[in-house]
Design an enzyme around this catalytic site. Structure first.
Site, PDB file in Angstrom:
ATOM      1  N   SER A   1       0.788  -1.181  -0.125  1.00 37.74           N
ATOM      2  CA  SER A   1       0.057  -0.062   0.068  1.00 37.74           C
ATOM      3  C   SER A   1       0.893   1.214  -0.163  1.00 37.74           C
ATOM      4  O   SER A   1       1.793   1.161   0.544  1.00 37.74           O
ATOM      5  CB  SER A   1      -0.976   0.040   1.196  1.00 37.74           C
ATOM      6  OG  SER A   1      -0.088  -0.024   2.544  1.00 37.74           O
ATOM      7  N   GLY A   2       0.242   2.423  -0.817  1.00 37.39           N
ATOM      8  CA  GLY A   2       1.241   3.503  -0.759  1.00 37.39           C
ATOM      9  C   GLY A   2       1.777   3.436  -1.950  1.00 37.39           C
ATOM     10  O   GLY A   2       2.805   4.785  -2.169  1.00 37.39           O
ATOM     11  N   CYS A   3       1.927   2.844  -2.805  1.00 34.90           N
ATOM     12  CA  CYS A   3       2.553   2.812  -4.207  1.00 34.90           C
ATOM     13  C   CYS A   3       1.556   2.942  -5.289  1.00 34.90           C
ATOM     14  O   CYS A   3       0.277   2.623  -5.269  1.00 34.90           O
ATOM     15  CB  CYS A   3       3.262   1.535  -4.573  1.00 34.90           C
ATOM     16  SG  CYS A   3       4.547   0.985  -3.471  1.00 34.90           S
ATOM     17  N   GLU A   4       1.787   3.927  -6.162  1.00 29.61           N
ATOM     18  CA  GLU A   4       1.089   4.800  -7.289  1.00 29.61           C
ATOM     19  C   GLU A   4       0.797   3.441  -8.112  1.00 29.61           C
ATOM     20  O   GLU A   4      -0.391   2.897  -8.436  1.00 29.61           O
ATOM     21  CB  GLU A   4       1.685   5.743  -7.681  1.00 29.61           C
ATOM     22  CG  GLU A   4       0.705   6.432  -8.939  1.00 29.61           C
ATOM     23  CD  GLU A   4       1.277   7.621  -9.464  1.00 29.61           C
ATOM     24  OE1 GLU A   4       1.944   7.677 -10.123  1.00 29.61           O
ATOM     25  OE2 GLU A   4       0.953   8.739  -8.803  1.00 29.61           O
ATOM     26  N   SER A   5       1.756   2.759  -8.535  1.00 31.82           N
ATOM     27  CA  SER A   5       1.785   1.672  -9.458  1.00 31.82           C
ATOM     28  C   SER A   5       1.630   0.388  -8.540  1.00 31.82           C
ATOM     29  O   SER A   5       1.917   0.312  -7.457  1.00 31.82           O
ATOM     30  CB  SER A   5       3.127   1.505 -10.395  1.00 31.82           C
ATOM     31  OG  SER A   5       4.361   1.768  -9.540  1.00 31.82           O
TER      32      SER A   5
END
Length: 138
Positions: free
Chosen positions: A53-57
């Site tokens: 979680s917290g990743c754009e991709s």
């Protein structure tokens, strides 16, 4: 879990390689190249519960602990993110819990001269991957 690069690329080797480049473009190309060396994750492992979680991709993270060393298999659907994953794996793959906890990731990434050139979302994604690994080893 075998080493993600087949042969061992260490954080120190990455620092030495990156310090040899004067331009951001050369560093960027090198990071992409390291990302291409990473093995692709089996599609069956790319499950939502393994997403960082917290990743754009999309970034999937699988960890194993053999009682002494941690192994990580991480993959992404984005080319530059796979390269950033390679940098993280060089620092953390096949390390002890103590070594991972003691590793100064901020100093490491500062030495690589990358963070200033990453978009805020990429920088946050990189931090999210490191944070997840550090939570796992606690």
């Amino acid at each position: 879990m075998s080493h993600p690069f087949g042969s061992t690329i260490t954080a120190q080797m990455i620092i030495e390689t990156m310090s040899g480049f004067s331009s951001w473009e050369d560093r960027y190309r090198q990071v992409i190249m390291w990302g291409k060396l990473l093995p692709k994750m089996d599609e069956a492992l790319k499950q939502d519960q393994l997403l960082v979680s917290g990743c754009e991709s999309k970034v999937w993270l699988v960890s194993e602990f053999d009682g002494e060393y941690w192994s990580f298999h991480i993959d992404s659907d984005a080319r530059i993110v796979r390269g950033l994953i390679a940098l993280v794996l060089a620092a953390f793959h096949h390390q002890t819990t103590e070594a991972i906890k003691a590793f100064d990731t901020e100093a490491y990434f500062a030495q690589l001269g990358l963070i200033d050139h990453l978009s805020p979302s990429r920088g946050n994604g990189l931090k999210a991957i490191v944070d997840q690994i550090q939570q796992l080893v606690k």
